[in-house]
Write an enzyme that holds these catalytic residues in place. Structure first.
Site, PDB file in Angstrom:
ATOM      1  CG  HIS A 128      65.688  19.968 -23.895  1.00 47.37           C
ATOM      2  ND1 HIS A 128      64.765  18.989 -23.602  1.00 47.37           N
ATOM      3  CD2 HIS A 128      66.805  19.305 -24.281  1.00 47.37           C
ATOM      4  CE1 HIS A 128      65.297  17.792 -23.812  1.00 47.37           C
ATOM      5  NE2 HIS A 128      66.537  17.957 -24.227  1.00 47.37           N
TER       6      HIS A 128
ATOM      7  CD  GLU B 183      70.849  20.571 -24.543  1.00 47.46           C
ATOM      8  OE1 GLU B 183      69.997  20.661 -23.632  1.00 47.46           O
ATOM      9  OE2 GLU B 183      71.290  19.479 -24.945  1.00 47.46           O
TER      10      GLU B 183
HETATM   11 ZN    ZN Z   1      67.842  16.539 -24.829  1.00 39.82          ZN
END
Ligand code: ZN
Length: 179
Positions: free
Chosen positions: A134, A131
């Site tokens: 991201h 994450e």
């Molecule tokens: Zn992802």
């Protein structure tokens, strides 16, 4: 309110998210929307704001009793190695065995605006690494070796084509009363 999850090819997934300066009502609403989107995804463990098109450093996850959120998370220490079949809500259907650190120490800000540190292991550690990537505009494909990436992209494109073909067959099945 649940959002549509952006998928591979959407430029927002390649951009860097801005830090959250203020835990205000707007951010709390964003977190609520991310919880809804994550729950509606059915099989997701976690979600980063860019995946719903918002360039803010917000991550939510649902691995404990209730969904949790962190702002501006960063990995300040990592250790060990762990192989895991990693998947991504923005690259639906693709799972690739990837090696990453087994343990991480994450620092960020919680929903009350307090600086927190979380020690995470294995699956939880993998989730944070994925994450936080991201938030930097980094996707699983960027973490793969050249050969792995080539193979994974081929597989993903094949699955996408199958999904399109499947969608075009669906009306016919419905007319015939098939499931
Ligand atoms: Zn992802």
């Amino acid at each position: 309110m649940s959002y549509k999850i952006r998928t591979y090819g959407d430029p927002v997934l390649k951009s860097r998210a801005a830090p959250v300066d203020n835990v205000d009502g707007k951010i709390i609403r964003l977190v609520d929307d991310m919880f809804d989107t994550l729950i509606d995804s059915g099989n997701g463990l976690a979600l980063a704001a860019p995946q719903i098109g918002v360039q803010k450093q917000v991550v939510v996850w649902d691995m404990d009793e209730e969904p949790l959120a962190i702002f501006n998370p960063e990995i300040i220490e990592s250790d060990g190695e762990w192989l895991y079949d990693e998947g991504c809500l923005s690259i639906p259907g693709l799972y690739v065995e990837m090696l990453r650190p087994k343990l991480v120490l994450v620092r960020g800000v919680d929903i009350e605006g307090n600086v927190i540190e979380i020690e995470a292991d294995e699956l939880e550690a993998r989730m944070f690494q994925h994450e936080i990537d991201h938030l930097q505009g980094v996707l699983m494909f960027d973490r793969m070796s050249k050969d792995q990436r080539k193979q994974a992209l081929t597989e993903y494109r094949r699955m996408e084509e199958e999904a399109v073909a499947e969608a075009s067959r669906r009306p016919m099945r419905r007319r015939l009363g098939m499931k």
